[in-house]
Design a protein around this motif. Structure first.
Motif, short mmCIF file in Angstrom:
data_model
loop_
_atom_site.label_atom_id
_atom_site.label_comp_id
_atom_site.label_asym_id
_atom_site.label_seq_id
_atom_site.Cartn_x
_atom_site.Cartn_y
_atom_site.Cartn_z
N LYS A 185 0.99 -0.79 -0.09
CA LYS A 185 -0.08 -0.24 0.17
C LYS A 185 0.78 1.38 -0.14
CE LYS A 185 -4.18 2.14 2.69
NZ LYS A 185 -3.68 3.19 3.10
N ILE A 186 1.56 1.60 1.01
CA ILE A 186 2.83 2.38 0.92
C ILE A 186 4.20 2.70 -0.91
CG2 ILE A 186 5.12 2.88 2.10
CD1 ILE A 186 4.06 1.75 4.26
N LYS A 188 2.72 1.78 -3.32
CA LYS A 188 1.83 2.51 -4.10
C LYS A 188 1.59 3.83 -4.26
CE LYS A 188 -1.15 -1.49 -5.45
NZ LYS A 188 -2.91 -2.36 -5.18
N GLU A 189 2.00 4.51 -3.18
CA GLU A 189 1.03 5.41 -2.36
C GLU A 189 2.63 6.42 -2.47
OE1 GLU A 189 -0.36 5.17 1.64
OE2 GLU A 189 -2.48 4.46 0.86
N LYS A 190 3.54 5.99 -2.63
CA LYS A 190 5.29 7.09 -2.56
C LYS A 190 6.24 6.61 -3.25
CE LYS A 190 3.76 8.02 2.51
NZ LYS A 190 4.07 8.06 3.98
N SER A 191 5.72 5.68 -3.43
CA SER A 191 7.13 4.89 -4.62
C SER A 191 7.72 5.84 -5.58
CB SER A 191 7.67 3.22 -4.37
OG SER A 191 8.66 3.07 -5.61
N THR A 194 7.15 3.79 -10.44
CA THR A 194 5.88 4.28 -10.88
C THR A 194 4.99 3.44 -11.62
OG1 THR A 194 6.08 5.31 -12.85
CG2 THR A 194 5.42 6.29 -11.05
N ALA A 197 5.49 0.42 -8.79
CA ALA A 197 4.71 0.60 -7.83
C ALA A 197 3.06 0.57 -7.96
CB ALA A 197 4.40 2.27 -7.37
N GLN A 198 3.26 0.53 -8.80
CA GLN A 198 1.61 -0.36 -9.70
C GLN A 198 1.28 -1.36 -9.01
OE1 GLN A 198 1.01 0.32 -13.90
NE2 GLN A 198 1.17 2.94 -13.38
#
Length: 319
Positions: A185-186, A188-191, A194, A197-198
């Motif tokens: 979750k982190i 996806k939100e902050k990395s 991209t 992150a998906q």
């Protein structure tokens, strides 16, 4: 509109006499005979795309010409290049017919060109026949076993990561993870990565040499299920790594490496084939002007190494 590169390629082919060579062994009749309708099955398999004074051009003629064009042109949609190809084929037929009418098929230059083209075709056919006969199931298996020895399976790590710009950000995320934060979750939100992150930061399986050194060293030193205790710095920023799995890379199957092995075997076979033919032939070579090749002077025999001097006898011990 077909670009200049394509038109240049077509004109170059025409200038080189490709159209003439393609039809050189089938002289056009003095009076064109009426076209004979092809059977229905043949028409479907290889439809007629044009008629030039009664002589048919087929879809296979278009395919053949496209295959002779530069790779960049071949990648274009066929709908884009088809009109220009067809136009060139028609022009080629007309030029060839005019040449036959002038009896140029009987000229020494054309006969010599046809002979050389035939020789090249026979060379290709002979090599293909020998390669096909010599690449056996056993030779492929032997090559596969040699490939496996030369390319032993490597260790792989399956990891996920969270990439941020600053060390303080990375440390804050580590603190959040220690409190039970959800890694995916982190990510996806902050990395900043991209793409990963998906998928919750997932990087899949990778070998050590597939990643930059600081990242790879850290990941391969960690245990399965472990999260890096400190941020890992690389030229991309600061990474928090989670190792999800470790395994030995599965060996590729024979089918997966078969094209590569066949290519290597083919090169070896052609080399061996030429060596065999040369060994059984009398070959004489001359210089560009036809004069004899200079004889190589035999190398002077190297002097034999001097015999080692005998070791001195041991002196008797004195009492």
């Amino acid at each position: 509109m077909v670009n200049r590169m394509f038109r240049t390629a077509l004109l170059s082919m025409a200038a080189c006499g490709i159209a003439l060579a393609a039809h050189a062994q089938t002289p056009a009749p003095a009076t064109p005979a009426p076209a004979t309708p092809a059977p229905a099955t043949a028409a479907v398999a290889d439809p007629v795309v044009a008629r030039v004074n009664g002589e048919e051009l087929h879809q296979s003629d278009v395919t053949r010409m496209v295959s002779q064009l530069p790779p960049q042109v071949q990648q274009m949609p066929i709908e884009m290049i088809y009109p220009a190809v067809l136009d060139q084929l028609v022009s080629g037929k007309l030029v060839a017919a005019a040449g036959y009418k002038d009896k140029l098929a009987d000229s020494p230059e054309v006969k010599d060109e046809i002979k050389r083209a035939e020789e090249r075709a026979v060379q290709r056919a002979y090599i293909q026949k020998e390669v096909k006969a010599r690449i056996t199931a056993k030779s492929l298996d032997d090559a596969y076993q040699a490939f496996l020895k030369q390319n032993p399976p490597q260790e792989e790590v399956k990891a996920a990561h969270i990439l941020v710009e600053k060390e303080d950000e990375a440390k804050a995320i580590l603190a959040e993870l220690k409190k039970g934060g959800d890694f995916a979750k982190i990510a996806k939100e902050k990395s900043k990565d991209t793409v990963a992150a998906q998928a919750g930061g997932d990087l899949g399986y990778f070998t050590k040499d597939a990643m930059v050194e600081p990242f790879a060293n850290a990941a391969f030193a960690m245990k399965k299920g472990e999260v890096s205790k400190e941020p890992v710095k690389t030229q991309f920023g600061y990474h928090i790594i989670k190792v999800e799995d470790k395994r030995t890379q599965p060996a590729p199957t024979l089918d997966e490496v078969k094209p590569q092995l066949e290519q290597t075997l083919s090169k070896d076979i052609v080399t061996a084939l030429v060596d065999e033919l040369r060994a059984g032939a009398k070959v004489e070579t001359f210089q560009m002007d036809g004069s004899p090749m200079p004889k190589e002077e035999p190398k002077a025999a190297e002097p034999a190494p001097a015999a080692a001097a005998p070791a001195p006898a041991a002196e008797p011990k004195k009492n």
